[in-house]
Design a protein around this motif. Structure first.
Motif, PDB file in Angstrom:
ATOM      1  N   GLY A 165      47.249 -47.598  35.954  1.00 45.30           N
ATOM      2  CA  GLY A 165      48.418 -48.016  36.419  1.00 45.30           C
ATOM      3  C   GLY A 165      49.545 -46.907  36.594  1.00 45.30           C
ATOM      4  N   ALA A 166      49.349 -45.770  35.983  1.00 43.12           N
ATOM      5  CA  ALA A 166      49.816 -44.565  36.244  1.00 43.12           C
ATOM      6  C   ALA A 166      50.407 -44.273  37.912  1.00 43.12           C
ATOM      7  N   ASP A 167      51.499 -43.785  37.982  1.00 39.40           N
ATOM      8  CA  ASP A 167      51.556 -43.664  39.634  1.00 39.40           C
ATOM      9  C   ASP A 167      51.779 -42.043  39.475  1.00 39.40           C
ATOM     10  N   TYR A 168      52.105 -41.582  40.797  1.00 37.27           N
ATOM     11  CA  TYR A 168      52.101 -40.056  41.176  1.00 37.27           C
ATOM     12  C   TYR A 168      53.276 -39.557  40.578  1.00 37.27           C
ATOM     13  N   GLN A 169      54.495 -39.972  40.540  1.00 35.19           N
ATOM     14  CA  GLN A 169      55.738 -39.646  40.198  1.00 35.19           C
ATOM     15  C   GLN A 169      55.624 -39.197  38.443  1.00 35.19           C
ATOM     16  N   LYS A 170      54.890 -40.174  37.858  1.00 34.14           N
ATOM     17  CA  LYS A 170      54.770 -39.980  36.407  1.00 34.14           C
ATOM     18  C   LYS A 170      53.761 -38.942  35.876  1.00 34.14           C
ATOM     19  N   LEU A 171      52.516 -38.952  36.772  1.00 30.35           N
ATOM     20  CA  LEU A 171      51.477 -38.131  36.498  1.00 30.35           C
ATOM     21  C   LEU A 171      52.000 -36.537  36.737  1.00 30.35           C
ATOM     22  N   CYS A 172      52.902 -36.369  37.943  1.00 30.92           N
ATOM     23  CA  CYS A 172      53.507 -34.925  38.231  1.00 30.92           C
ATOM     24  C   CYS A 172      54.494 -34.744  36.942  1.00 30.92           C
ATOM     25  N   MET A 173      55.299 -35.562  36.723  1.00 29.90           N
ATOM     26  CA  MET A 173      56.185 -35.311  35.620  1.00 29.90           C
ATOM     27  C   MET A 173      55.538 -34.871  34.165  1.00 29.90           C
ATOM     28  N   SER A 174      54.377 -35.512  33.833  1.00 25.85           N
ATOM     29  CA  SER A 174      53.738 -35.292  32.620  1.00 25.85           C
ATOM     30  C   SER A 174      53.246 -33.693  33.003  1.00 25.85           C
TER      31      SER A 174
END
Length: 680
Positions: free
Chosen positions: A587-596
């Motif tokens: 359920g992780a989205d693009y924005q969260k993965l990029c932020m990580s």
């Protein structure tokens, strides 16, 4: 069709790996500029007056060039490895579709040649343009002007750049292709994960961290105090201690991530994943980051030092004298008038200098006692040691020195019968010694000549009494003319005739062009003379040699270290592709993965950069201690301020580099998401 595929793949590779492509273009520019150094206006000028020194500099350039190729090879190798790993699935599919390995390797070779030609076509014109701009700017700064400037295109530099560039790219490709040819199709088509690492003892990690800090403190201390510069053994020991300290620091820094993970073990979201990824990138690969940090440190030190050397030359006190003649004054005046040089020369005056007659006794004990009683200050012991040799001084005629001050636009000296002024050549002024003397002279100590006391007036005088090094005086006395005549015999005295060029002539022609023109006329007279160019040329040579070579190497080190770190992180991210795909399924989205990923990049770059910046402060200070001219040593505090500013400037460069890597990372994550959507 084959070449259409080459062109298509090359264009895509440049777009996907623009960071690496840009780094290579900068390398091409650096190669051309250093190889075309002999065509720079300043170098052409210096060859006329410092030809031997310039020849030695030219002998050094191939060594620097070869060392640069060696360093840049690793940049090309790691970037190429990342590119092949990224295209692993694509290359495996080519083989599955029937392409032979030999043809596939030829495809990679043609792509590499095509990309190399493309980057050279971009880099060389930019390099030629920047080389001309640098030549004009430096010529303007040092006073050459642009009158004698001619556009120069160095074919030797272009050929050297092309050959060197192709050598490192093709050699790296050969190694990578040899590794690629051994891989089976199933390995090429399989998305690999990072291999498991052995567990480590936290106590050992903590010991490594503390040991690294202790060793770095010892190395910094030895460097700043100057102990490292005493001999080769001490220098080697300091370097080894520093290297061991840096590697142990990065081996032990993983304990910090363990602490963060322990404190956040109950946290939700991607925070734990972020630090786990960092733990693998930093904790399990400390050597790569330690090497990158050392390269950044060397880049910061060299860049700061090179800029500081240029600053000392450009902002040093303006010279007063342009010529010094030796011989009979009447003969000199007659020859100058005969050649109509009076239209160029504004002032011609006699500078009387002579040693105190041996029959007279001399004592500077009162001055030394005043220095001993002076408040504690840096370099006080050095000054006392130097004054021990102030036992048989040079004397300078007051009227002669006042003529010099008048031309310089300074107040003239006024002396009574039993007074004298202390002279100290700036070449013999070390660190804070001149400031100490100025403070001591406020107390009006005295010297004794033949048991008669002469009060030293308030003020230390350091103006150059001749244009070059015909005579250098560590410590001397400026005395009234009648006293000079009674203390200096005709045999012990010398007369130098100093001259300054007219300001209007200098303004119209520029300093160097003006002096060169007058030199051409003077060479036909038979007069013995020295011009300011002898002194300026020597200083300018050291400036060019130090500034060009150090700044050039700094750029190379900075490019390599940052690109290697960027490529290493992106390779790590590529190998962790399945982890990102799993997070997408959860359920992780693009924005969260990029932020990580962006947080990982910030930490990944910041750790070695901070370590390098701290080390660079001490390293630069060490260079100012061991490899510095007298004028630099007297302005160490100001130079350190400049160095700090340069380190901050390069910090901005590093920030921009991080942003570039973050953008590439975002594109990688976007690709991973798209692949996952297609699979589902």
């Amino acid at each position: 069709m084959f070449f259409d595929l080459v062109r298509k793949n090359s264009k895509r590779n440049r777009k996907e790996n623009g960071l690496f492509f840009s780094s290579l273009i900068i390398s091409i520019i650096a190669f051309y500029i250093i190889l075309s150094l002999q065509n720079q206006d300043v170098i052409v000028f210096l060859k006329k007056i410092e030809s031997d020194a310039i020849d030695k500099l030219f002998l050094l350039i191939p060594v620097i060039y070869g060392f640069s190729l060696f360093i840049l090879f690793f940049l090309v190798y790691f970037a190429g490895k990342y590119q092949l790993d990224r295209r692993s699935h694509e290359l495996g599919m080519y083989i599955m579709l029937g392409m032979r390995r030999r043809k596939l390797l030829f495809l990679l070779l043609v792509e590499e040649v095509w990309n190399s030609i493309f980057s050279l076509l971009i880099g060389i014109p930019i390099a030629v343009f920047l080389s001309e701009v640098i030549s004009l700017v430096i010529a303007k700064i040092v006073g050459l002007g642009i009158i004698g400037h001619r556009f120069s295109l160095s074919l030797t530099a272009i050929i050297g750049t092309i050959i060197g560039y192709f050598i490192i790219r093709l050699f790296a490709l050969m190694i990578l292709c040899a590794q690629f040819s051994k891989k089976q199709i199933n390995i090429l088509l399989t998305e690999t994960q990072e291999k498991k690492h052995k567990k480590t003892n936290n106590s050992i990690i903590l010991i490594q961290l503390l040991s690294g800090i202790v060793l770095l403190v010892i190395a910094y201390s030895n460097a700043i105090k100057g102990n490292a510069w005493e001999n080769t053994l001490f220098m080697g020991t300091t370097v080894i201690i520093g290297l061991c300290g840096m590697f142990l620091l990065f081996h032990g820094i993983g304990i910090l991530f363990q602490i963060v993970l322990t404190q956040h073990k109950n946290k939700n979201g991607l925070r734990i994943f972020t630090f786990r990824q960092l733990q693998e990138s930093v904790f399990h690969k400390p050597n790569m980051l330690a090497i990158s940090s050392l390269l950044i440190m060397m880049a910061l030190c060299l860049f700061s030092y090179g800029v500081a050397v240029g600053r000392v030359f450009n902002y040093s006190e303006r010279h007063v004298l342009d010529y010094t003649f030796e011989g009979n004054g009447q003969t000199i005046k007659s020859e100058l008038q005969k050649k109509e040089l009076d239209k160029y020369i504004d002032k011609l005056f006699e500078m009387k200098i002579g040693l105190l007659n041996e029959e007279f006794s001399f004592s500077a004990q009162s001055l030394m006692n005043a220095v001993k009683e002076y408040k504690a200050a840096e370099d006080k012991d050095i000054l006392l040691n130097n004054l021990q040799y102030f036992d048989h001084p040079y004397l300078i005629s007051l009227s002669s020195y006042n003529q010099l001050l008048k031309i310089a636009g300074k107040s003239e000296i006024e002396l009574n019968k039993n007074q004298a002024a202390l002279y100290n050549d700036s070449e013999f002024s070390y660190g804070n010694t001149a400031n100490i003397l100025r403070g001591v002279l406020e107390e009006r100590p005295y010297i004794e000549i033949n048991n008669e006391q002469y009060e030293l007036i308030d003020g230390l005088y350091q103006d150059s009494i001749v244009t070059d090094r015909s005579i250098t005086i560590s410590y001397g006395l400026i005395v009234p003319d009648d006293l000079y005549a009674s203390l200096v015999s005709d045999k012990a005295g010398s007369s130098y005739w100093n001259a300054a060029l007219k300001k209007a002539y200098l303004k119209n022609n520029g300093l160097m062009q003006a002096i060169l023109k007058v030199n051409t006329i003077l060479d036909t007279t038979g007069l013995e003379y020295e011009s300011y160019l002898q002194n300026m040329g020597r200083s300018l040579f050291y400036t060019v040699a130090a500034s060009y070579t150090t700044i050039y190497l700094a750029i190379i080190f900075l490019i390599v270290s940052n690109t290697v770190m960027g490529v290493q992180f992106l390779m790590q991210q590529q190998k962790a592709k399945k982890r990102y795909q799993t997070l997408i399924s959860l359920g992780a989205d693009y924005q969260k993965l990029c932020m990580s990923a962006r947080q990982q990049i910030t930490w990944y770059f910041s750790i070695p950069i901070i370590a390098a910046s701290v080390s660079a402060l001490f390293g630069t200070r060490s260079l100012f201690t061991g490899v510095a001219t007298t004028s630099m040593r007297s302005e160490v505090n100001l130079l350190m301020i400049i160095s700090c500013a340069m380190i901050l400037f390069l910090g901005v460069v590093e920030f921009c580099y991080m942003i570039s890597v973050k953008r590439i990372s975002d594109n990688n994550i976007k690709t991973i998401i798209e692949i996952k959507r297609e699979d589902s």
